[in-house]
Scaffold this motif. Structure first.
Motif, short mmCIF file in Angstrom:
data_model
loop_
_atom_site.label_atom_id
_atom_site.label_comp_id
_atom_site.label_asym_id
_atom_site.label_seq_id
_atom_site.Cartn_x
_atom_site.Cartn_y
_atom_site.Cartn_z
N PRO A 4 -7.56 -12.51 5.41
CA PRO A 4 -6.95 -11.18 6.26
C PRO A 4 -5.42 -11.14 5.71
O PRO A 4 -4.82 -10.24 5.53
N PHE A 5 -4.86 -12.41 5.84
CA PHE A 5 -3.41 -12.52 5.37
C PHE A 5 -3.14 -12.22 3.87
O PHE A 5 -2.26 -11.42 3.62
N ARG A 6 -4.08 -12.78 3.22
CA ARG A 6 -3.98 -12.44 1.58
C ARG A 6 -4.13 -10.89 1.38
O ARG A 6 -3.40 -10.22 0.54
N LEU A 7 -5.14 -10.33 1.83
CA LEU A 7 -5.47 -8.78 1.80
C LEU A 7 -4.17 -8.04 2.45
O LEU A 7 -3.86 -7.15 1.83
N ALA A 8 -3.56 -8.45 3.35
CA ALA A 8 -2.59 -7.69 4.12
C ALA A 8 -1.45 -7.82 3.12
O ALA A 8 -0.81 -6.53 2.78
N ARG A 9 -0.95 -8.75 2.63
CA ARG A 9 0.09 -9.13 1.51
C ARG A 9 -0.18 -8.08 0.20
O ARG A 9 0.61 -7.57 0.07
N THR A 10 -1.32 -8.24 -0.24
CA THR A 10 -1.83 -7.33 -1.38
C THR A 10 -1.93 -5.94 -0.95
O THR A 10 -1.05 -5.14 -1.68
N ALA A 11 -2.25 -5.49 0.25
CA ALA A 11 -1.86 -4.10 0.34
C ALA A 11 -0.50 -3.53 0.59
O ALA A 11 -0.33 -2.55 0.31
N VAL A 12 0.38 -4.36 1.30
CA VAL A 12 1.71 -4.00 1.12
C VAL A 12 2.18 -3.76 -0.15
O VAL A 12 3.12 -3.08 -0.63
N PHE A 13 1.76 -4.76 -1.14
CA PHE A 13 2.67 -4.67 -2.30
C PHE A 13 1.93 -3.28 -3.21
O PHE A 13 2.54 -2.73 -3.95
N ALA A 14 0.49 -3.23 -3.01
CA ALA A 14 -0.35 -1.92 -3.50
C ALA A 14 0.51 -0.76 -2.94
O ALA A 14 0.82 0.20 -3.66
N VAL A 15 0.75 -0.71 -1.63
CA VAL A 15 1.29 0.63 -1.12
C VAL A 15 2.75 0.82 -1.62
O VAL A 15 3.08 1.86 -1.99
N VAL A 16 3.62 -0.19 -1.85
CA VAL A 16 4.98 -0.32 -2.25
C VAL A 16 4.88 0.07 -4.05
O VAL A 16 5.59 1.14 -4.11
N CYS A 17 3.92 -0.35 -4.50
CA CYS A 17 3.88 0.04 -6.06
C CYS A 17 3.40 1.60 -6.18
O CYS A 17 4.06 2.33 -6.97
N LEU A 43 -5.92 0.09 -8.86
CA LEU A 43 -5.09 -0.83 -9.94
C LEU A 43 -3.93 -1.87 -9.34
O LEU A 43 -4.09 -2.88 -9.62
N ALA A 44 -3.38 -1.13 -8.75
CA ALA A 44 -2.23 -2.08 -7.79
C ALA A 44 -2.56 -3.10 -6.95
O ALA A 44 -2.23 -4.43 -7.06
N PHE A 45 -3.93 -2.88 -6.45
CA PHE A 45 -4.27 -3.94 -5.62
C PHE A 45 -4.85 -4.98 -6.28
O PHE A 45 -4.94 -6.27 -5.92
N ALA A 46 -5.79 -4.56 -7.42
CA ALA A 46 -6.29 -5.67 -8.18
C ALA A 46 -5.38 -6.50 -9.03
O ALA A 46 -5.61 -7.58 -9.26
N ALA A 47 -4.15 -5.89 -9.34
CA ALA A 47 -3.06 -6.58 -9.99
C ALA A 47 -2.43 -7.86 -9.07
O ALA A 47 -2.11 -8.90 -9.35
N GLY A 67 5.38 -4.26 -14.62
CA GLY A 67 4.03 -3.85 -15.56
C GLY A 67 3.11 -2.88 -14.69
O GLY A 67 2.73 -2.10 -15.30
N VAL A 68 2.97 -3.21 -13.40
CA VAL A 68 2.28 -2.17 -12.52
C VAL A 68 2.93 -0.76 -12.62
O VAL A 68 2.26 0.25 -12.79
N GLN A 69 4.10 -0.69 -12.80
CA GLN A 69 4.92 0.49 -12.62
C GLN A 69 4.62 1.47 -14.10
O GLN A 69 4.53 2.48 -14.10
N VAL A 70 4.69 0.61 -15.18
CA VAL A 70 4.32 1.17 -16.61
C VAL A 70 2.96 1.76 -16.49
O VAL A 70 2.60 2.56 -17.27
N VAL A 71 1.94 1.15 -15.97
CA VAL A 71 0.51 1.18 -16.23
C VAL A 71 0.43 2.64 -15.11
O VAL A 71 -0.27 3.44 -15.56
N LEU A 72 0.95 2.68 -14.13
CA LEU A 72 1.03 3.73 -13.18
C LEU A 72 1.50 5.01 -13.88
O LEU A 72 1.10 5.97 -13.82
N HIS A 73 2.77 4.70 -14.63
CA HIS A 73 3.30 5.92 -15.12
C HIS A 73 2.53 6.38 -16.16
O HIS A 73 2.27 7.58 -16.48
#
Length: 178
Positions: A4-17, A43-47, A67-73
């Motif tokens: 759950p802690f790992r998922l929460a940290r990943t979700a924060v990164f994905a939401v910010v991206c 995609l951001a979550f998987a990265a 890298g994620v921003q380039v792919v999202l763009h």
């Protein structure tokens, strides 16, 4: 590390991206369709998920975010160009960004990476401090009358991160001799 802690940290990164990418694209004069946002969040979550297992520094966060921003763009530009309702005529006209867009993306990625790295450092410092406090609380409960004392004194309080670089120059000014 707990899942759950790992998922929460990943979700924060994905939401910010996702928030950074969508905001930059909307400020550039384009629209972002809902299917593209769903695909971008996945995609951001998987990265971010494979890297969320331990503390990461700015040296890892910055290239991942860039890298994620380039792919999202690219994803947003392709979804915008493929949309039948909207013409593909926002500021950078397709997939080739202009200098202003590159500078804006670079500045946003740099500031966001600094923000995420500082938050990461603060989170892990808090978790380390919490682990020490819990250990101090649990050690007296684990010791028996026949065991030796393990030194259950609480560790000293360190200076806060905010005041780490502050130099105090209190006192009267030095006498100047001519």
């Amino acid at each position: 590390m707990a899942v759950p802690f790992r998922l929460a940290r990943t979700a924060v990164f994905a939401v910010v991206c996702l928030g950074l990418g969508v905001a930059a694209h909307l400020l550039g004069g384009a629209s972002v369709p809902a299917p593209a946002m769903v695909a971008a969040s996945g995609l951001a979550f998987a990265a971010a998920y494979p890297l969320a297992g331990r503390e990461r520094s700015l040296a890892v966060i910055l290239p991942l975010l860039a890298g994620v921003q380039v792919v999202l763009h690219l994803l947003f530009s392709l979804s915008h160009a493929a949309s039948p309702r909207m013409p593909a005529s926002h500021l950078h006209s397709g997939l080739v960004p202009g200098l202003g867009m590159l500078v804006a993306h670079g500045l946003a990625v740099g500031l966001t990476a600094l923000w995420l790295a500082r938050g990461e450092a603060a989170l892990w410092a808090l978790l380390r401090r919490l682990a020490v406090r819990l250990l101090v609380i649990r050690l007296p409960l684990l010791t028996t009358p026949f065991s030796t004392s393990l030194g259950t004194t609480e560790p000293p309080v360190l200076r806060s991160a905010v005041l780490r670089h502050v130099v105090s120059r209190r006192g009267p000014p030095r006498a100047v001799t001519a």
